[in-house]
Structure formats: C-alpha cells, structure tokens
Design an enzyme around this catalytic site. Structure first.
Site, PDB file in Angstrom:
ATOM      1  N   SER A 138       0.829  -1.215   0.000  1.00 14.51           N
ATOM      2  CA  SER A 138       0.000   0.000   0.000  1.00 14.51           C
ATOM      3  C   SER A 138       0.852   1.248   0.000  1.00 14.51           C
ATOM      4  O   SER A 138       0.362   2.329  -0.313  1.00 14.51           O
ATOM      5  CB  SER A 138      -0.853   0.063   1.273  1.00 14.51           C
ATOM      6  OG  SER A 138      -1.672  -1.036   1.379  1.00 14.51           O
ATOM      7  N   HIS A 141      -2.405  -3.616  -6.461  1.00 14.13           N
ATOM      8  CA  HIS A 141      -2.902  -3.206  -5.138  1.00 14.13           C
ATOM      9  C   HIS A 141      -4.396  -3.487  -5.026  1.00 14.13           C
ATOM     10  O   HIS A 141      -5.211  -2.755  -5.584  1.00 14.13           O
ATOM     11  CB  HIS A 141      -2.587  -1.715  -4.926  1.00 14.13           C
ATOM     12  CG  HIS A 141      -2.884  -1.230  -3.546  1.00 14.13           C
ATOM     13  ND1 HIS A 141      -3.325   0.044  -3.283  1.00 14.13           N
ATOM     14  CD2 HIS A 141      -2.816  -1.849  -2.344  1.00 14.13           C
ATOM     15  CE1 HIS A 141      -3.494   0.183  -1.986  1.00 14.13           C
ATOM     16  NE2 HIS A 141      -3.200  -0.948  -1.393  1.00 14.13           N
ATOM     17  N   GLU A 194      -5.466  -1.289  -8.145  1.00 12.24           N
ATOM     18  CA  GLU A 194      -4.556  -0.272  -8.696  1.00 12.24           C
ATOM     19  C   GLU A 194      -3.367  -1.008  -9.311  1.00 12.24           C
ATOM     20  O   GLU A 194      -2.680  -1.770  -8.609  1.00 12.24           O
ATOM     21  CB  GLU A 194      -4.077   0.680  -7.587  1.00 12.24           C
ATOM     22  CG  GLU A 194      -5.167   1.605  -7.066  1.00 12.24           C
ATOM     23  CD  GLU A 194      -4.706   2.504  -5.915  1.00 12.24           C
ATOM     24  OE1 GLU A 194      -5.347   3.536  -5.683  1.00 12.24           O
ATOM     25  OE2 GLU A 194      -3.709   2.171  -5.237  1.00 12.24           O
ATOM     26  N   ASN A 238      -5.255   6.068  -1.518  1.00 16.40           N
ATOM     27  CA  ASN A 238      -4.769   6.510  -0.206  1.00 16.40           C
ATOM     28  C   ASN A 238      -4.296   7.957  -0.213  1.00 16.40           C
ATOM     29  O   ASN A 238      -4.106   8.565   0.822  1.00 16.40           O
ATOM     30  CB  ASN A 238      -3.661   5.589   0.305  1.00 16.40           C
ATOM     31  CG  ASN A 238      -4.247   4.328   0.916  1.00 16.40           C
ATOM     32  OD1 ASN A 238      -5.422   4.299   1.303  1.00 16.40           O
ATOM     33  ND2 ASN A 238      -3.462   3.276   0.991  1.00 16.40           N
TER      34      ASN A 238
HETATM   35  P1  NAI Z   1      -1.283  -9.870   7.351  1.00 20.21           P
HETATM   36  O1  NAI Z   1      -0.428  -9.575   8.535  1.00 20.21           O
HETATM   37  O2  NAI Z   1      -2.712 -10.232   7.559  1.00 20.21           O
HETATM   38  O3  NAI Z   1      -0.607 -11.067   6.535  1.00 20.21           O
HETATM   39  C1  NAI Z   1       0.740 -11.109   6.173  1.00 20.21           C
HETATM   40  C2  NAI Z   1       1.146 -12.582   6.024  1.00 20.21           C
HETATM   41  O4  NAI Z   1       2.440 -12.628   5.462  1.00 20.21           O
HETATM   42  C3  NAI Z   1       1.215 -13.317   7.350  1.00 20.21           C
HETATM   43  O5  NAI Z   1       0.470 -14.517   7.263  1.00 20.21           O
HETATM   44  C4  NAI Z   1       2.700 -13.589   7.538  1.00 20.21           C
HETATM   45  O6  NAI Z   1       2.962 -14.818   8.202  1.00 20.21           O
HETATM   46  C5  NAI Z   1       3.187 -13.640   6.123  1.00 20.21           C
HETATM   47  N1  NAI Z   1       4.626 -13.316   5.976  1.00 20.21           N
HETATM   48  C6  NAI Z   1       5.326 -12.336   6.586  1.00 20.21           C
HETATM   49  N2  NAI Z   1       6.595 -12.333   6.142  1.00 20.21           N
HETATM   50  C7  NAI Z   1       6.693 -13.354   5.238  1.00 20.21           C
HETATM   51  C8  NAI Z   1       7.725 -13.838   4.430  1.00 20.21           C
HETATM   52  N3  NAI Z   1       8.965 -13.300   4.474  1.00 20.21           N
HETATM   53  N4  NAI Z   1       7.474 -14.873   3.609  1.00 20.21           N
HETATM   54  C9  NAI Z   1       6.258 -15.433   3.559  1.00 20.21           C
HETATM   55  N5  NAI Z   1       5.202 -15.015   4.314  1.00 20.21           N
HETATM   56  C10 NAI Z   1       5.437 -13.974   5.127  1.00 20.21           C
HETATM   57  O7  NAI Z   1      -1.121  -8.645   6.383  1.00 20.21           O
HETATM   58  P2  NAI Z   1      -2.155  -8.105   5.273  1.00 20.21           P
HETATM   59  O8  NAI Z   1      -3.097  -7.163   5.899  1.00 20.21           O
HETATM   60  O9  NAI Z   1      -2.682  -9.259   4.516  1.00 20.21           O
HETATM   61  O10 NAI Z   1      -1.178  -7.221   4.355  1.00 20.21           O
HETATM   62  C11 NAI Z   1      -0.280  -7.809   3.449  1.00 20.21           C
HETATM   63  C12 NAI Z   1       0.220  -6.764   2.473  1.00 20.21           C
HETATM   64  O11 NAI Z   1      -0.893  -6.184   1.794  1.00 20.21           O
HETATM   65  C13 NAI Z   1       0.978  -5.597   3.087  1.00 20.21           C
HETATM   66  O12 NAI Z   1       1.975  -5.202   2.191  1.00 20.21           O
HETATM   67  C14 NAI Z   1      -0.097  -4.527   3.231  1.00 20.21           C
HETATM   68  O13 NAI Z   1       0.452  -3.232   3.251  1.00 20.21           O
HETATM   69  C15 NAI Z   1      -0.896  -4.770   1.968  1.00 20.21           C
HETATM   70  N6  NAI Z   1      -2.285  -4.323   1.997  1.00 20.21           N
HETATM   71  C16 NAI Z   1      -3.056  -4.488   3.115  1.00 20.21           C
HETATM   72  C17 NAI Z   1      -4.390  -4.076   3.104  1.00 20.21           C
HETATM   73  C18 NAI Z   1      -5.252  -4.271   4.300  1.00 20.21           C
HETATM   74  O14 NAI Z   1      -6.325  -3.639   4.372  1.00 20.21           O
HETATM   75  N7  NAI Z   1      -4.899  -5.108   5.244  1.00 20.21           N
HETATM   76  C19 NAI Z   1      -5.000  -3.459   1.911  1.00 20.21           C
HETATM   77  C20 NAI Z   1      -4.123  -3.417   0.764  1.00 20.21           C
HETATM   78  C21 NAI Z   1      -2.809  -3.792   0.851  1.00 20.21           C
END
Ligand code: NAI
Length: 510
Positions: free
Chosen positions: A123, A144, A156, A194
């Site tokens: 993001s 995105h 996006e 954003n």
């Molecule tokens: P989350 O914390 O729910 O999930 C992240 C997952 O990645 C976890 O299951 C974790 O174990 C895994 N992980 C972490 N490091 C890792 C690695 N080196 N190799 C493999 N797996 C790994 O996070 P979320 O909310 O799903 O966000 C993920 C990405 O999406 C981030 O970059 C965030 O900025 C982006 N994003 C999030 C949004 C939201 O509303 N939560 C919306 C749009 C984008």
C-alpha cells in the site's frame, strides 16, 4: 497484450488477510493458485478457512457447490518459494517492510522464469524502490487490491519508473478478467486512493476540531446528504484510528510535509490515548457494552405552516429543491428575470454555498437574513441538509427555512458559520486532490474516479462530481477556503484552474 491465460499458475505469498482474498479471487477465476506463507501451516489453514466461508455462501445461494469445489480444488499449499518455478505471475502480500519484501523478490528472481511477472500488493512502498537492484526490474509491478479482496472491485495497477508497459497492461487485463475494475497508477505516495481520500478524513476532523458540528451530525450529513456509505468518524473507528493516522502521516512525510496532507491533532490525541476505535472499544464513539450511539443534531420543526417562497433568477443546483417545494404544495412564485439568483423562503434569503462564510457573504452582497445551503449528492432525494446562517439572521426567520424543508422530508442540521459548510467543503477538496493526481500523471480522469468509486465506494467519482457542481463553483469554494484560512492546504490545483479558465469540465467541453 491479453490477460494471462487461465492455464497459468499464480503464486501468492502471504496467507494473511490480503493474500487469502487475492488467492481466492485468482482461484475463482480458474487459475491454479499456490499459496505460500513462512508461518507453519498458515497457508493450509487459510485455504481451509476460504473453503468454510465459501460453503456458507452456498447456503446463502451466492455460489453453487460445484463452483466452491472448483475454487478449492484450484488452491494448493506451496511449501517453499521454489514451488513457484512455473508461475506466470507471483503476487506478494506479506508484511509491509521493504527489506523483507526485497529479500523475497531477490529469491523469486532466482526461481521463476524470466517471463514471470512479479507483483506486490504493497500500500505504501515505492514500486520503483522495490524494483531497484532486481535483475529484471521492468517486470515488477504493483497490484494493489482492497480489503476484502474478493468483494472490493478495485485493483490499482502501479508502475514504477522502469516497469514495462506490456507487463502493466497484462496485469491490468488479468485483473479485468478476474472481474475487477483495474486502474493504472504511477508509483507515487499513496498511489491513487490513499492519496485522494485524505481530505475525506481531514476535513471532517477539522470541522470537529473547530466545533462546527459534533461527530454524529457530521457523519449523518456525509451519509444522508453526501451519499457516502459512512462518515469519517465511524469509518476511522472501523479502520482503526492508529491505522488511518499512520497512513496520513506516511503520505504527509512522503510529500515532504505538504500541508494538504497535514495530520490531525485530535486524531493523534485519540491514538495517544489508545482510543483506536471499534477494536479497542473506544474511538470517536464508544463501543462498550451498553454504549448508546449519539444522535445527530437537527433543528425541530415549529409546526407552523411552511412559508411561501419565491425563486429569483437562476438557482442552478437549488432548482431541484424549488421543484420539491412546489411539488409538495408549498407556494413558490417564480421571478426568472431577477438578477439576485436567490431562493426566498419566507423572509429568508437562501443560496447554495460558494465557500464564503454566511456573514461575510451577507455583508459583501448586502443580503438580508442570509441562509446558506450545503451541497447534497441529489437535492431531489436528500433527507438531510446542513445549513448555516449570517450572524444577523434571526431565529424565527431561520425556522421558516427549517419548516419549509421539513415539509418536503428534509431534516436540517444547523452548523456553525464556517467556509463551505460540510459536504461541499469535503467534495471540493476531494476533487482538488483528484485533479492534482491527474495533473501529476498519477492516473487518468476515469482512472481516479474509478479508483474512488470502486476502492472506497464513493457515490460518484470526485471529478465527475466536480463537473456536476460546476468547475467554476468548485474553484470559488477552494479560493474561499484558502482566503478564509490563509493556508496552502486549500490551494487550487492548477488543472482545476486551467479547466475553469478554458470553460471546460473534466469529462466534456462545457
Ligand atoms: P497480514 O499480517 O494479515 O498477513 C501477512 C502474512 O504474510 C502473514 O500470514 C505472515 O505470516 C506472512 N509473511 C510475513 N513475512 C513473510 C515472508 N517473508 N514470507 C512469507 N510469508 C510472510 O497482512 P495483510 O493485511 O494481509 O497485508 C499484506 C500486504 O498487503 C501488506 O503489504 C499490506 O500493506 C498490503 N495491503 C493491506 C491491506 C489491508 O487492508 N490489510 C489493503 C491493501 C494492501
């Protein structure tokens, strides 16, 4: 360039909230999807939970059992990144940390074929910066999605400095084939949504800080007059005050402290207090057991008969209100040749806000008993309007306006005399930011509008809305805000000014 063929395997890294949703979307569209997470069993558990959720949707008749079985059959656990060797596209959705993401992409480059597209769901991290140092930086692209990814339509498609046009096009077409609304964006802080959404929160926060109205009233006005799904206070309580504040701070810092993105002290105070919204039980509202959500303030009607009205001259947007008044039996005389361009309701002089405060406008145009009307998405349907009045408009005259609007089913909230009231101020600032995003080549007019409609559910794209209000009026509103506050925050986008000077709108020549 066409969408990726359905026979191509898609890799998703990160089985958290976003990775799960993205994997589901790709699997639903018929791709084999491999899901990897470095937390033991996370991918397996996520697939099981997707299956459970989809089965619930079968009960609600949103999916057939066959569709669910097919989707689940398309989802596989990847035990290691090496399982992505034959992927056509890998989408990363792991922790928002540049170093960690870059390490993952470096490893992927040694595994995947040179044709494999590498995408990130980040993001806030620059795609240009993420791609720097890669062997093939031109294949790195932002994809995105919005949360929850299976429901929110927007994607996006973010290009960094060296992202290849063909790769961006393939990702765009692929997202469209997956049933999404893709928009192109350049990798700039906040991308489109954003960034352009910042004033939605910022203006409400400022209105509250300046005691123009309370949270419940401002939220109700944004919903019922503005047509937004939620007001800024209920929405930030849902998002989390800490999360929303952090995004604002990151955009503010990334634009070198541009005051257009200045974070709010009252929001910081909430974060400092641990009042993070729903998740902590307190935010702008209380979610504790037994807490009652405060009611918006509106002015009660007097139960006197509604006064008669005179439509004088050209009333532009307010002519829809005139039709509503006359349609419900209120006498409305017409005086089309008048140069005043005001609606007289009883003894009140009623006009649409042009951004100036009521007393200021009453003084400069010698308007007696002035009452200002806020913007509504649709004056024919609105059930709620904000009004403000000049300091010398007496209570009984103001009441006549309240009674007339009440008679046609419109509640009135009186707000303090402040520039551009509530909805007009917010929409003008959204349009200004959207215009600046177009001016700076972040996206196209349609791209920005689609992003705001499908990423955050705005009832209209801000630029289409600006056209509807009239570019000149939007510019007037912004100029009035800037003059009143003397702040750079309200400076008009050059694109808005240019269009206004050329007599054109964003979508068409006027
Ligand atoms: P989350 O914390 O729910 O999930 C992240 C997952 O990645 C976890 O299951 C974790 O174990 C895994 N992980 C972490 N490091 C890792 C690695 N080196 N190799 C493999 N797996 C790994 O996070 P979320 O909310 O799903 O966000 C993920 C990405 O999406 C981030 O970059 C965030 O900025 C982006 N994003 C999030 C949004 C939201 O509303 N939560 C919306 C749009 C984008």
């Amino acid at each position: 360039m066409a969408a990726l063929d359905k026979s191509m395997m898609i890799g998703v890294i990160g089985a958290g909230a976003m990775g799960a949703g993205i994997a589901q979307v790709a699997a639903q569209s018929g791709h084999l999807v491999k899901l990897y997470d470095n937390r033991a069993d996370a991918a397996k558990e996520t697939i099981a939970s997707i299956e459970k959720q989809l089965k619930r949707l079968v009960e609600r008749k949103k999916f057939t059992l066959e569709q669910v079985q097919q989707t689940v059959a398309n989802l596989q656990v990847a035990n290691e990144l090496a399982d992505f060797e034959h992927a056509g596209l890998v989408i990363e959705a792991i922790v928002e940390n540049r170093d960690v993401k870059q390490a993952v992409f470096a490893e992927l480059e040694s595994i995947c074929s040179a044709q494999c597209i590498l995408a990130t769901n980040t993001s806030s991290i620059s795609i240009t910066r993420l791609a720097a140092g890669m062997k093939h930086p031109e294949r790195m692209v932002g994809m995105h999605f919005f949360n929850p990814a299976p429901i929110m339509k927007l994607v996006e498609v973010v290009s960094g400095l060296v992202t290849s046009k063909e790769i961006a096009t393939t990702v765009f077409d692929t997202a469209a084939a997956w049933g999404k609304v893709p928009v192109y964006a350049a990798s700039t802080p906040g991308f489109i949504v954003n960034r352009v959404a910042r004033p939605f929160y910022a203006e409400s926060l400022r209105l509250k800080q300046e005691q123009v109205a309370d949270c419940a009233t401002l939220d109700a006005l944004m919903r019922e007059a503005g047509g937004f799904r939620m007001g800024a206070f209920e929405l930030t309580d849902l998002i989390g005050q800490d999360v929303n504040y952090a995004v604002t701070c990151s955009v503010f810092d990334a634009y070198y402290g541009d005051f257009r993105f200045q974070p709010s002290l009252i929001q910081k105070d909430l974060v400092d207090a641990g009042y993070l919204g729903r998740k902590s039980g307190e935010g702008f509202y209380s979610y504790k057991e037994g807490a009652v959500k405060p009611e918006p303030h509106s002015v009660p009607p007097s139960h006197h008969p509604a006064p008669s009205c005179v439509a004088m001259g050209n009333l532009d947007a307010l002519s829809a209100l005139v039709m509503r008044l006359s349609g419900s039996g209120i006498t409305v005389d017409q005086d089309p040749s008048s140069l005043l361009n005001v609606l007289k309701i009883g003894d009140a002089t009623v006009v649409l806000t042009d951004g100036r405060m009521a007393s200021e406008r009453a003084n400069s145009e010698s308007l007696e008993n002035l009452v200002l009307v806020d913007l509504a998405l649709d004056y024919q349907k609105t059930t709620h309007l904000a009004l403000s009045r000049a300091h010398n408009t007496p209570d009984d005259v103001f009441q006549q306006v309240v009674d007339a609007f009440f008679a046609v089913g419109i509640k009135v909230s009186e707000v303090a005399d402040s520039p551009a009231l509530v909805v007009m101020r917010t929409v003008a600032m959204l349009a200004n930011e959207a215009a600046d995003a177009v001016l700076n080549g972040v996206s196209s007019v349609e791209g920005v509008d689609n992003a705001m409609r499908y990423g955050v559910n705005y009832p209209l794209g801000p630029l289409a809305w600006a056209d509807r209000i009239g570019i000149d009026r939007v510019q007037q509103v912004l100029n009035a805000l800037q003059t009143s506050y003397g702040e750079d925050r309200y400076r008009t986008s050059l694109l808005l000014k240019r269009l206004s000077d050329q007599g054109r709108g964003f979508y068409e020549n006027k």
